[in-house]
Design an enzyme around this catalytic site. Structure first.
Site, PDB file in Angstrom:
ATOM      1  N   LYS A 248      94.457 -10.761 -41.124  1.00 29.69           N
ATOM      2  CA  LYS A 248      94.896 -11.631 -42.229  1.00 29.69           C
ATOM      3  C   LYS A 248      95.038 -13.042 -41.686  1.00 29.69           C
ATOM      4  O   LYS A 248      95.645 -13.246 -40.630  1.00 29.69           O
ATOM      5  CB  LYS A 248      96.242 -11.149 -42.791  1.00 29.69           C
ATOM      6  CG  LYS A 248      96.138  -9.870 -43.594  1.00 29.69           C
ATOM      7  CD  LYS A 248      97.426  -9.567 -44.349  1.00 29.69           C
ATOM      8  CE  LYS A 248      97.393  -8.180 -44.968  1.00 29.69           C
ATOM      9  NZ  LYS A 248      96.411  -8.043 -46.074  1.00 29.69           N
TER      10      LYS A 248
ATOM     11  N   ARG B 119      94.171   2.631 -48.548  1.00 25.46           N
ATOM     12  CA  ARG B 119      93.426   3.690 -49.244  1.00 25.46           C
ATOM     13  C   ARG B 119      92.976   4.783 -48.268  1.00 25.46           C
ATOM     14  O   ARG B 119      92.854   5.938 -48.641  1.00 25.46           O
ATOM     15  CB  ARG B 119      92.240   3.073 -50.000  1.00 25.46           C
ATOM     16  CG  ARG B 119      91.251   2.365 -49.121  1.00 25.46           C
ATOM     17  CD  ARG B 119      90.354   1.391 -49.893  1.00 25.46           C
ATOM     18  NE  ARG B 119      91.061   0.148 -50.227  1.00 25.46           N
ATOM     19  CZ  ARG B 119      90.557  -0.826 -50.959  1.00 25.46           C
ATOM     20  NH1 ARG B 119      89.343  -0.719 -51.476  1.00 25.46           N
ATOM     21  NH2 ARG B 119      91.253  -1.918 -51.217  1.00 25.46           N
TER      22      ARG B 119
END
Ligand code: BES
Ligand code: ZN
Ligand code: ZN
Length: 485
Positions: free
Chosen positions: A264, A339
């Protein structure tokens, strides 16, 4: 800090009182009780129509503005929570340890409970780690007094409400804890302690067990880290449960999300990534509340827990991993880690023949951009009636929900040349595609809640406070009791 709600027969002249005004001031009765004349009450509002304190013979009296129930009940109830939050601020400001709440005739029992809920949740503050200073008050005793005409609330109901609020506090604490206080192994210990306290069973699987389970998603994400992943299984199975097969709750437990090799780059995003275990924290809080309140529901929590770190041992874009289900996944972005770990937990849920599976995850920035902090996004394959019931619980707890579609065509987004599917599929419809990914791993009734936006707030919002909010706990407590118990 502990908050106690108790029912009290009569008003006391020596305890600060909050008068919940159910009508306008013209209709104030001439006495509350023989020894507590109305003339001793002072009603005062500040410029913003907020209740403000008035000191009167050592007694603080607030009046809460009348809320016309002209709107839908759930909006009225939310206003009562907001009033409770304002009063929480005043209690804090004046360091009160004890107060009375007097409920006027016109107010419904439900709206009084909402006021108390807002007061309780609005009193939350995170007790800093390593802070030796005692919080200025460690208990708050709230005594609820009813007028003759008011529908009385039983002591038991007040205790259940308190426990539910405690569970929200617990979830907030877990989310607000610094990342170095909740590395997977420490988080696992905490879960075991909570199980003992509240009365649910816990199993904490280590890396060997996770490997034996072939949870390739969880192992893949955690391989960058020097800390091993854990998988926590929480079981609350009361004898008197109304359901034979469990309601399974799956929660994302990424204790810090750096993004992996797709690191990030925005400081603002990194700053809040200790909250990426918010889904798991909400599942813990929810099961804690159900167990402590002896709700007759058989519930299992499944929590894949790891950090999403960066190192030369980590996944890189292009890697292909094999999930627990046997499906192969091309990693196109290591920041789509949630996920991967959720999918393995969902696949394991199949073995429990669940009645319903609900997953909670701070899954996508796209859910944040789509609807902001005002609500959570949900998707799933449950029937329409149950979906509408879920939305109704969303309104009633004011943890509002918006449904996103799982149309067939979205499947195209996840097509891969080198594996069965890829984990991230471009820049469109990000929250939906994450849901679509998870859909590959379910063969049961399933709802997915993307709580990325409301789980953690950068600035205060009424009784939700700032930072960890506990989103999902009240919503699902309400929903499960309404629909299944
Ligand atoms: N944990 C984040 C999602 C998130 C974003 C939570 C903002 C809370 C606030 C998740 O793991 C993530 O990084 N998602 C990516 C997915 C992308 C790579 C497809 C995102 O949303 O940017
Ligand atoms: Zn991520
Ligand atoms: Zn994440």
């Amino acid at each position: 800090m502990q908050i106690f709600f108790t029912v009290r027969e009569h008003l006391s002249e020596s305890i600060p009182c909050i008068y919940l005004l159910g009508e306008n001031f013209d209709n104030i009765p001439s006495t509350f009780s023989d020894n507590f004349p109305v003339s001793s009450l002072v009603h005062y509002f500040d410029k913003e129509q907020h209740p403000a304190p008035v000191f009167l013979d050592n007694q603080v009296v607030f009046a809460v503005p009348y809320l016309a129930p002209t709107q839908e009940t759930y909006i009225h109830n939310e206003k009562m929570r907001n009033q409770g939050n304002l009063v929480a601020g005043l209690i804090q400001k004046h360091s009160l340890n004890k107060l009375q709440v007097f409920s006027d005739a016109v107010l419904s029992k439900e709206s009084v409970l909402c006021f108390l809920e807002g007061l309780n949740l609005g009193s939350y503050s995170y007790e800093k780690k390593g802070d030796s200073e005692e919080y200025f008050r460690d208990t708050l005793q709230v005594e609820v007094v009813f007028s003759n005409e008011t529908e009385h609330i039983e002591q038991e109901e007040l205790e259940k409400l308190t426990t539910l609020c405690d569970a929200v506090w617990l979830t907030r604490d877990l989310v607000n804890d610094p990342p170095n206080f909740k590395k997977p192994s420490l988080y696992g210990q905490k879960i075991e302690e909570l199980g003992k306290e509240a009365g649910f069973e816990t199993e904490i699987w280590n890396k060997e067990r996770i490997t034996a389970e072939r949870m390739g998603g969880l192992l893949g994400v955690s391989q960058a880290s020097h800390e091993d992943a854990i998988f926590a299984k929480l079981t609350y199975s009361p004898k008197e449960a109304t359901n034979d097969t469990p309601i399974v709750l799956v929660g994302k437990g990424v204790t810090f999300d750096i993004g992996g090799s797709n690191i990030k780059t925005s400081m603002a995003a990194l700053e809040i990534m200790k909250s990426d275990m918010g889904g798991s924290a909400s599942v813990i809080g929810l099961i804690y509340a159900l167990a402590k309140n002896n709700i007759p529901l058989y519930v299992v929590g499944l929590l894949p827990i790891t950090d999403n770190s960066i190192s030369n041992k980590g996944l890189v874009p292009g890697d292909v991993i094999t999930m627990r289900s046997g499906l192969t996944v091309e990693i196109t972005n290591t920041d789509g880690e949630g996920r991967l770990i959720m999918a393995d937990a969902l696949d394991y849920a199949k073995e429990l023949a669940p009645e319903l599976v609900i997953d909670l995850a701070t899954l996508t920035g796209n859910a944040v951009r789509a609807i902001g902090e005002e609500g959570a996004v949900f998707m799933g394959n449950i029937d329409e009636t149950l979906k509408r019931a879920l939305e109704k619980s969303g309104k009633e707890t004011y943890e509002r929900l918006v449904e996103f579609p799982l149309w067939d065509e979205y499947k195209e987004y996840l097509k891969s040349d080198v594996a069965d599917i890829k984990n991230v599929g471009g820049s469109f419809a990000g929250a939906i595609i994450a849901g679509k990914f998870l859909e590959h791993f379910v063969d049961f009734d399933w709802v997915h809640l993307d709580i990325a936006a409301p789980a953690y707030l950068m600035k205060p919002s009424s009784y939700r406070g700032k930072n960890g909010t506990g989103t999902g706990v009240r919503l699902l407590y309400h929903f499960l009791i309404e629909q299944f118990s």
